[in-house]
Design an enzyme around this catalytic site. Structure first.
Site, PDB file in Angstrom:
ATOM      1  N   ASN A   9       0.851  -1.188   0.000  1.00 25.94           N
ATOM      2  CA  ASN A   9       0.000   0.000   0.000  1.00 25.94           C
ATOM      3  C   ASN A   9       0.895   1.249   0.000  1.00 25.94           C
ATOM      4  OD1 ASN A   9      -1.455   2.272   1.031  1.00 25.94           O
ATOM      5  ND2 ASN A   9      -3.087   0.906   1.676  1.00 25.94           N
ATOM      6  N   HIS A  12       0.990   6.262   1.762  1.00 24.28           N
ATOM      7  CA  HIS A  12       1.729   7.229   2.579  1.00 24.28           C
ATOM      8  C   HIS A  12       2.976   7.799   1.891  1.00 24.28           C
ATOM      9  CE1 HIS A  12      -1.302   6.928   5.482  1.00 24.28           C
ATOM     10  NE2 HIS A  12      -1.166   5.619   5.576  1.00 24.28           N
ATOM     11  N   HIS A  45      -5.593   3.617  -1.640  1.00 21.89           N
ATOM     12  CA  HIS A  45      -6.926   3.990  -1.154  1.00 21.89           C
ATOM     13  C   HIS A  45      -7.254   5.391  -1.639  1.00 21.89           C
ATOM     14  CE1 HIS A  45      -9.715   4.327   2.652  1.00 21.89           C
ATOM     15  NE2 HIS A  45     -10.346   4.620   1.542  1.00 21.89           N
ATOM     16  N   ARG A  47      -9.388   8.090  -1.077  1.00 20.57           N
ATOM     17  CA  ARG A  47     -10.361   8.527  -0.065  1.00 20.57           C
ATOM     18  C   ARG A  47     -11.211   9.660  -0.607  1.00 20.57           C
ATOM     19  NH1 ARG A  47      -8.867   6.455   5.374  1.00 20.57           N
ATOM     20  NH2 ARG A  47     -10.718   7.565   6.057  1.00 20.57           N
ATOM     21  N   ARG A  51      -6.976  12.762   0.767  1.00 15.28           N
ATOM     22  CA  ARG A  51      -5.915  13.247   1.678  1.00 15.28           C
ATOM     23  C   ARG A  51      -4.541  12.698   1.305  1.00 15.28           C
ATOM     24  NH1 ARG A  51      -7.647  10.066   7.151  1.00 15.28           N
ATOM     25  NH2 ARG A  51      -9.620  11.055   6.655  1.00 15.28           N
ATOM     26  N   GLU A  72      -8.667   0.597  -3.103  1.00 14.15           N
ATOM     27  CA  GLU A  72      -9.567   0.622  -1.953  1.00 14.15           C
ATOM     28  C   GLU A  72     -10.506   1.809  -2.109  1.00 14.15           C
ATOM     29  OE1 GLU A  72      -7.127   0.882   1.495  1.00 14.15           O
ATOM     30  OE2 GLU A  72      -6.249  -1.084   1.201  1.00 14.15           O
ATOM     31  N   THR A 103      -8.564   3.575   8.436  1.00 14.54           N
ATOM     32  CA  THR A 103      -9.785   2.772   8.420  1.00 14.54           C
ATOM     33  C   THR A 103      -9.877   1.999   9.733  1.00 14.54           C
ATOM     34  OG1 THR A 103      -9.392   2.577   6.059  1.00 14.54           O
ATOM     35  CG2 THR A 103     -11.136   1.216   6.970  1.00 14.54           C
ATOM     36  N   GLU A 153     -11.171  -9.239   2.926  1.00 12.37           N
ATOM     37  CA  GLU A 153      -9.895  -8.904   3.564  1.00 12.37           C
ATOM     38  C   GLU A 153     -10.179  -8.739   5.057  1.00 12.37           C
ATOM     39  OE1 GLU A 153      -7.274  -6.090   1.698  1.00 12.37           O
ATOM     40  OE2 GLU A 153      -6.491  -5.421   3.622  1.00 12.37           O
ATOM     41  N   HIS A 192      -3.806  -4.372   7.688  1.00 15.44           N
ATOM     42  CA  HIS A 192      -3.950  -3.197   8.545  1.00 15.44           C
ATOM     43  C   HIS A 192      -3.100  -3.330   9.805  1.00 15.44           C
ATOM     44  CE1 HIS A 192      -5.443   0.454  10.306  1.00 15.44           C
ATOM     45  NE2 HIS A 192      -6.009   0.713   9.152  1.00 15.44           N
TER      46      HIS A 192
HETATM   47  N1  PXP Z   1      -5.979  -3.023   3.930  1.00 14.51           N
HETATM   48  C1  PXP Z   1      -6.947  -2.080   3.971  1.00 14.51           C
HETATM   49  C2  PXP Z   1      -8.307  -2.439   3.491  1.00 14.51           C
HETATM   50  C3  PXP Z   1      -6.660  -0.776   4.405  1.00 14.51           C
HETATM   51  O1  PXP Z   1      -7.629   0.156   4.439  1.00 14.51           O
HETATM   52  C4  PXP Z   1      -5.327  -0.462   4.779  1.00 14.51           C
HETATM   53  C5  PXP Z   1      -4.994   0.932   5.192  1.00 14.51           C
HETATM   54  O2  PXP Z   1      -5.228   1.803   4.153  1.00 14.51           O
HETATM   55  C6  PXP Z   1      -4.370  -1.471   4.702  1.00 14.51           C
HETATM   56  C7  PXP Z   1      -4.719  -2.750   4.309  1.00 14.51           C
HETATM   57  C8  PXP Z   1      -2.941  -1.220   5.055  1.00 14.51           C
HETATM   58  O3  PXP Z   1      -2.829  -0.878   6.403  1.00 14.51           O
HETATM   59  P1  PXP Z   1      -1.446  -0.323   6.947  1.00 14.51           P
HETATM   60  O4  PXP Z   1      -1.171   0.941   6.219  1.00 14.51           O
HETATM   61  O5  PXP Z   1      -1.706  -0.145   8.405  1.00 14.51           O
HETATM   62  O6  PXP Z   1      -0.414  -1.383   6.663  1.00 14.51           O
END
Ligand code: PXP
Length: 243
Positions: A9, A12, A45, A47, A51, A72, A103, A153, A192
């Protein structure tokens, strides 16, 4: 045991870029490094408040990267239109609240069945593989099956935040939820809050075939570099899997 994919992901990277409003660091550049680092997919994601990831990022991820894109999105008309246009490999439907930092919980599939069924059908119709981001609760998994999603998931946030005996109990919930996915015929992903210190027990759950990991990897990349951070995560997942 089936193979375990790593979806990276990259939200960030965009958070960091947006802090200054320019174009650096570029999340697409990170996405293009994922394959050489040992990842199998890109997760982003989009959003409602944009952001981190922007519409332009999503367009570029879809057109410039050859790894599967897992987009996402919240179950809104706006996001459905974007997904229909972009046609990512997969969409993970997540709950979204503007005021949350991330989330915070899984989707209430039980309470949202009537709305989610046509949403899942519309995405499926245009060739998008749909997953629902849910807490590891049997009734949510059963509802995911009923609304026609082929994938769930599991939200690993509670497991990651818990300590000691509470963490063992949260892990057990994940183990049971993954076993129920197998019984229901749902493909099982998880994510997550995962990092080097807590990924192994989740990676060892045999029914889970994909982990989506972001924040920890981008944080670690600040110190060791993006490729090295993803490589280390990949190695820990392989070791836990006995690969
Ligand atoms: N899976 C989903 C559905 C999420 O919303 C997120 C966070 O955007 C992640 C995985 C990844 O989480 P993290 O950034 O905490 O590793």
């Amino acid at each position: 045991m089936s193979a375990l994919r790593l979806g990276v992901n990259i939200d960030h990277v965009a958070t960091l870029r947006n802090a200054r409003g320019g174009s650096h660091p570029d999340p697409v550049r990170a996405a293009l490094l994922v394959r050489e680092a040992g990842g199998q997919g890109i997760t982003a994601h989009l959003r409602e408040d944009r952001r981190h990831i922007t519409d332009r990022d999503v367009e570029r991820l879809a057109s410039e990267c050859d790894l599967p894109l897992n987009l996402e999105i919240a179950a809104t008309d706006e996001m459905l239109e974007i997904a229909r246009r972009i046609r990512p490999h997969a969409c993970c439907i997540v709950p979204e609240r503007r005021e949350e930092r991330t989330t915070e919980s899984g989707l209430d599939v039980v309470g949202g069945e009537a709305r989610l069924r046509p949403f899942v059908a519309a995405l499926t119709q245009c060739g998008v593989r749909v997953s629902l981001f849910v807490d590891p609760e049997p009734r949510q998994l059963e509802a995911a099956k009923r609304v026609g999603a082929p994938v769930v998931e599991l939200h690993t946030g509670s497991y990651c935040e818990a300590e000691g005996e509470a963490r063992a109990a949260e892990l057990e919930r994940l183990v049971r939820a993954a076993a129920l996915c197998r019984e229901l015929g749902l493909e099982c992903h998880a994510g997550h809050g995962l990092g080097y210190a807590n990924v192994a027990p989740v990676a060892a759950i045999p029914e889970i075939v994909e982990l989506n990991i972001g924040h920890y990897l981008i944080g670690e990349a600040v110190f060791v570099g993006f490729v090295e951070a993803v490589r280390t995560m990949r190695r820990l997942m392989d070791e836990a899997r006995g690969a």
